[in-house]
Design a protein around this motif. Structure first.
Motif, PDB file in Angstrom:
ATOM      1  N   ALA A 353       0.832  -1.201   0.000  1.00 29.77           N
ATOM      2  CA  ALA A 353       0.000   0.000   0.000  1.00 29.77           C
ATOM      3  C   ALA A 353       0.866   1.250   0.000  1.00 29.77           C
ATOM      4  N   LEU A 354       1.912   1.252   0.830  1.00 28.93           N
ATOM      5  CA  LEU A 354       2.767   2.432   0.899  1.00 28.93           C
ATOM      6  C   LEU A 354       3.481   2.674  -0.426  1.00 28.93           C
ATOM      7  N   ASN A 355       3.910   1.586  -1.067  1.00 29.67           N
ATOM      8  CA  ASN A 355       4.622   1.752  -2.337  1.00 29.67           C
ATOM      9  C   ASN A 355       3.699   2.228  -3.445  1.00 29.67           C
ATOM     10  N   VAL A 356       2.548   1.552  -3.549  1.00 31.62           N
ATOM     11  CA  VAL A 356       1.612   1.902  -4.619  1.00 31.62           C
ATOM     12  C   VAL A 356       1.041   3.296  -4.370  1.00 31.62           C
ATOM     13  N   GLY A 357       0.628   3.541  -3.115  1.00 29.46           N
ATOM     14  CA  GLY A 357       0.096   4.856  -2.776  1.00 29.46           C
ATOM     15  C   GLY A 357       1.143   5.935  -2.909  1.00 29.46           C
ATOM     16  N   GLY A 358       2.386   5.580  -2.601  1.00 28.45           N
ATOM     17  CA  GLY A 358       3.471   6.555  -2.702  1.00 28.45           C
ATOM     18  C   GLY A 358       3.635   7.077  -4.115  1.00 28.45           C
ATOM     19  N   ARG A 359       3.399   6.205  -5.078  1.00 24.70           N
ATOM     20  CA  ARG A 359       3.519   6.640  -6.472  1.00 24.70           C
ATOM     21  C   ARG A 359       2.447   7.687  -6.794  1.00 24.70           C
TER      22      ARG A 359
END
Lengths: 411, 519
Positions: A353-359
């Motif tokens: 979630a953090l990686n995808v949301g970070g994008r």
């Protein structure tokens, strides 16, 4: 005081509560980083020195910026609440609404599998840093089986999956044999093997029959449609989340069963917790080492295979290299999940979630993706040092006994 | 330059000091309900080599940790030169002139001897550079004065264990230690190295340093000691001169008072179930510690091996269990050759094994009681079904054994580490006796246990023997050996001095423990 009592009760619930606090802390520190690195926010605070009333506008700017960043992460990872309510009321636009969720699950799928691989080794007292290399081997083996062998779907998918497992297991067997029979330290061997395997990947994609015909680049053939792990909602939906998700779920279940219910897993845990007692109980250390590397490597290989067969459909020179190294992230996730399969499920979802949301955050607010990495690192840091978390939140359960340097008595 | 001068004067200062008198008065230390040290008093005079003699677990290390400031006594005080002191930590102890050489060295392998000695107190030149010359000079000075020959420029990792120990001693001396605590210093040394260590100890003593020498080896105590204080079960059982005979020391160490007795029925001994023939075993240093032991354990008989610790008993037990390589000779169990077989094969051949170090070899402390009760049987029916564990069977087995063996616990799913020592031992005994056995072997079966647990474990052992099982007990408790054993084999320096009836009396066995052959 009520809050303290609430926190205390939460903390008594164990590791999950600690992880929750760690997450809050990660977001707080992330906010500080946003404040310190965003020019608008800093400027707003600068005015406070000349006119004290500017503090209100400074606070507003801060909350706006931090809020926008975190809202973007949430929307990017889970979806926007308004889109959900729109879809629920009208029944329209579901594809767009759940696309962020689909992306998060797509990212989490190989991560969870690789984390279980690392976790099983961890619980045996073995530090498999080579999960990434083993995953690459699994991807290569899967790409070969998917593109060079032609079978009907019902056979082709299982065949590529099995080849992926075998490829990873082979990658695990090397450090396993070296440790069991020559006493080589697995950390060094697996770490170095990662480099060898990365170059092997280049060799395979550049100089063998696996290279995409007519291509000079480091890219492999594309696997047959019959070997692709299809998207759950169909190819036309545009949602990438694939049947690999069910494989990941099966692997988590397997990991749980293996560690808690299987006889071999019992041997593994004894060996990990007390190798001396394991030896006296007749457990063959060599056998355990070989098996743990076969299983851990095999699962890591499966992670690479699933990644390849559900998203890229080929391997290239950058497959799982650098920041895409799912096998390295898996080490962190296993740690975050405290080496419990269920903890790993939550850990992989959070990281995904953090990686995808970070994008999404990077795209909509300009705050770099690295902020997600900062939050992830802080969470892990605090989960790995629960004493520190307890200290910060003043969550002393009892007076913790001071470790004594005694020999002979006590523990 | 200035710092260098300070350091040199410090070294000279050492020569002018005339030693230190250290007294322990009524020191008591408890861990929970367990009393590790009970009212211990002893005095070390300047220039004296004071030996602290006792079995493992007698409380020697605890006492020394108290003296070195690492533990705090509940009662009693430490008096240095007539002045009561309290050490908050070991740093304060060092400043008061107490140095400790631990059994496991605390050296940086890739540093030179000189660097290790001055570590943390480096003499410096300008810009904080280490003054190697001054460090070397200091070491030359110290080593020539006390006969501690060691090259200051040698890398510690290239030194033998004996030389590394010298570096540790030098380190303590460089901090102006007046009292040196040597914690089992000979345990890691070869016989030659032990000789030279003793020479060093004598030269230190003649230079006015006091030494507290901890050991459980009688020979060493006699060779080098001035006064010997014997500790047993955390209490001083005697302070005797070094001229005391080895037999007397041995009896002091392993106990005089009868603290337990076992009632045994007479059982006809059956055929031999465990036979050792000319067994030779080397320890980790490659020194042969068991030199041709032959012994038979018969069914329905308790064979008890007596002897002061360190005479090869530990290694013998390990070899029988398959945990240590047998150099030569044969071991047969129930007619099957088990020499150098794997622990698994030996367990399957019917050996029950209660290891000497129960927490290290016998249990997984972080696992539950029920799991520990199937540690070596988890792969067999009924505890396994195919590749799966049969957890209901594991639980019911645990419930049954906990009940039968009186393991005091709130739950069978509790970590075994949460149990008291006595109950931990009961878990091991229960596990081993719940398998079909040919021979039951227990090393130090009651070490560190409370009286109730001792009695219980003894009753279990006798019951097994009554049912015809062969039992091998290794114990350094003379009372245990005498009350349990049907036959007593006494080991001394790797050999069985003789196998006698326990009725011959403790005098005879005490003499045998010091190496005398029975007539």
């Amino acid at each position: 005081m009520k809050i303290w009592n609430f926190l205390k009760r939460l903390n008594a619930r164990g590791p999950a509560a600690t992880a929750f606090f760690a997450l809050i802390l990660g977001f707080i520190i992330g906010a500080l980083v946003i404040i310190a690195t965003t020019a608008v926010v800093l400027n707003a605070w600068r005015h406070v020195f000349s006119s004290p009333t500017a503090i209100f506008s400074a606070l507003k700017v801060t909350f706006d910026n931090v809020g926008a960043a975190y809202r973007a992460i949430f929307i990017g990872a889970v979806g926007s609440p308004s889109a959900y309510s729109h879809s629920i009321t009208t029944g329209q636009g579901w594809t767009n609404t759940i696309d962020p969720l689909s992306e998060t699950l797509t990212y989490a799928t190989p991560l969870a599998i690789a984390s279980i691989a690392v976790c099983i080794a961890f619980r045996t007292g073995i530090f498999n840093i080579g999960a990434n290399g083993q995953a690459i081997l699994g991807g290569i083996a899967g790409a070969w089986a998917g593109s060079m062998v032609h079978l009907p779907t019902a056979l082709h998918i299982p065949f590529t999956l099995i080849l992926g497992v075998l490829g990873g297991a082979l990658g695990g067997l090397i450090p396993g044999v070296l440790k069991a029979y020559a006493g080589a330290h697995e950390v060094i061997v697996t770490l170095m093997l990662n480099y060898i395997i990365a170059f092997f990947l280049l060799y395979v994609t550049l100089s063998t029959a696996l290279q995409q015909p007519g291509q000079a680049n480091d890219i492999s053939r594309t696997i047959d449609g019959s070997a692709v792990l299809p998207p759950i909602f169909g190819t036309g939906s545009g949602l990438r989340v694939s049947y690999g998700l069910f494989i990941a779920a099966a692997v988590v279940l397997f990991g749980w069963w293996f560690l808690n219910r299987s006889t071999l897993g019992f041997d593994f845990r004894i060996t990990g917790a007390n190798p001396h007692a394991a030896r006296a109980a007749g457990i063959n250390a060599r056998r355990v080492i070989i098996f743990v590397f076969l299983i851990s490597g095999g699962l890591a290989g499966l992670a690479g295979e699933v990644q390849m067969a559900s998203t890229t459909h080929f391997v290239d020179g950058g497959f799982l290299i650098g920041s895409a190294g799912v096998g390295f992230t898996a080490i962190t996730v296993a740690l975050l999940g405290r080496n419990e399969p269920m903890g790993i499920v939550w850990g992989s979802l959070l990281f995904a979630a953090l990686n995808v949301g970070g994008r999404t955050m990077q795209a909509s607010t300009g705050i770099p993706l690295d902020l997600a990495a900062i939050i992830q690192s802080i969470v892990v840091l605090f989960v790995a040092s629960p004493v520190l978390v307890k200290e910060i939140f003043r969550l002393h359960t009892t007076t913790e006994a001071v470790q004594l340097a005694t020999k002979g008595w006590g523990q | 330059m200035k710092k260098t001068r300070v350091l040199v004067t410090r070294v000279f200062f050492v020569t002018t000091i005339t030693g230190m008198r250290v007294e322990l008065r009524g020191v008591t230390k408890r861990f929970g309900s367990f009393t590790a040290n009970n009212q211990i008093s002893l005095t070390v005079e300047p220039g004296q080599i004071h030996c602290l003699l006792g079995e493992n677990g007698a409380g020697k290390s605890t006492l020394m940790n108290i003296l070195f400031g690492m533990l705090h006594a509940e009662e009693g005080e430490i008096v240095i030169d007539g002045q009561a002191v309290r050490f908050a930590d070991s740093g304060e102890a060092v400043r008061r002139g107490i140095g400790m050489v631990h059994q496991h060295f605390m050296l940086v392998p890739v540093f030179t001897v000189a660097e290790n000695v001055v570590l943390g107190f480096e003499p410096t030149k300008s810009l904080g550079r280490v003054n190697h010359r001054a460090a070397n000079d200091m070491i030359h000075e110290l080593s020539s004065r006390f006969g501690l020959d060691v090259d200051p420029d040698a890398l510690v990792e290239n030194l033998s264990v004996g030389l590394q120990q010298r570096v540790e001693i030098l380190k303590a001396l460089s901090h102006d230690a007046e009292l040196l605590i040597l914690d089992e210093p000979t345990a890691v040394l070869t016989p030659q190295e032990i000789e030279s260590l003793m020479a060093i100890m004598r030269s230190l003593a003649s230079a006015g340093k006091s030494i507290l020498f901890i050991t459980h080896k009688l020979k060493e105590v006699q060779a080098v000691g001035d006064v010997i204080t014997v500790i047993r079960h955390g209490e001083v059982v005697g302070s005797v001169p070094a001229t005391t005979s080895e037999a007397d020391l041995a009896t002091l160490m392993v106990g005089r008072d009868v603290s337990f007795s076992v009632t045994k029925e007479v059982v006809e001994a059956g055929p031999a179930v465990l036979s050792l023939r000319d067994v030779v075993i080397r320890d980790d240093r490659g020194i042969s510690v068991v030199n041709g032991v032959s012994l038979d354990v018969n069914g329905g008989q308790i064979m008890a091996i007596a002897g002061v610790q360190g005479n090869g008993q530990t290694e013998l037990v390990e070899a029988i269990a398959g945990l240590r390589h047998v150099e030569s000779g044969t071991i047969t169990l129930g007619g099957r050759d088990i020499t150098n077989k794997t622990p698994r094969q030996i367990l399957d051949a019917g050996l029950g094994h209660v290891p000497e170090d129960r927490q290290r070899d016998g249990l997984v402390l972080s696992m539950s009681i029920e799991d520990n009760l199937v540690l070596n049987t988890a792969h067999f029916r009924p505890f396994a079904k195919g590749w799966s564990r049969n957890l209901p069977a594991v639980s019911s087995n645990a419930a049954d054994l906990v009940e039968r063996f009186d393991v005091r616990t709130t739950s069978i799913t509790a970590d075994v580490g949460s149990l008291s020592g006595g109950n931990q031992q009961k878990v091991i005994v229960a596990r081993e006796l719940s398998r079909p056995l040919t021979c039951f072997m227990a090393a130090q079966p009651t070490r560190g246990l409370d009286v109730g647990s001792i009695e219980y474990v003894h009753r279990q052992i006798v019951e097994q023997r009554n049912q015809g099982l062969g039992v091998l007990i290794v114990s350094s408790e003379l009372d245990e050996v005498l009350s349990l054993g049907d036959r007593v084999a006494v080991m001394f320096s790797g050999q069985v001095v003789g196998v006698v009836d326990p009725q011959v009396g403790r005098e005879t066995i005490g003499l045998m423990m010091a190496g005398a052959k029975p007539e």
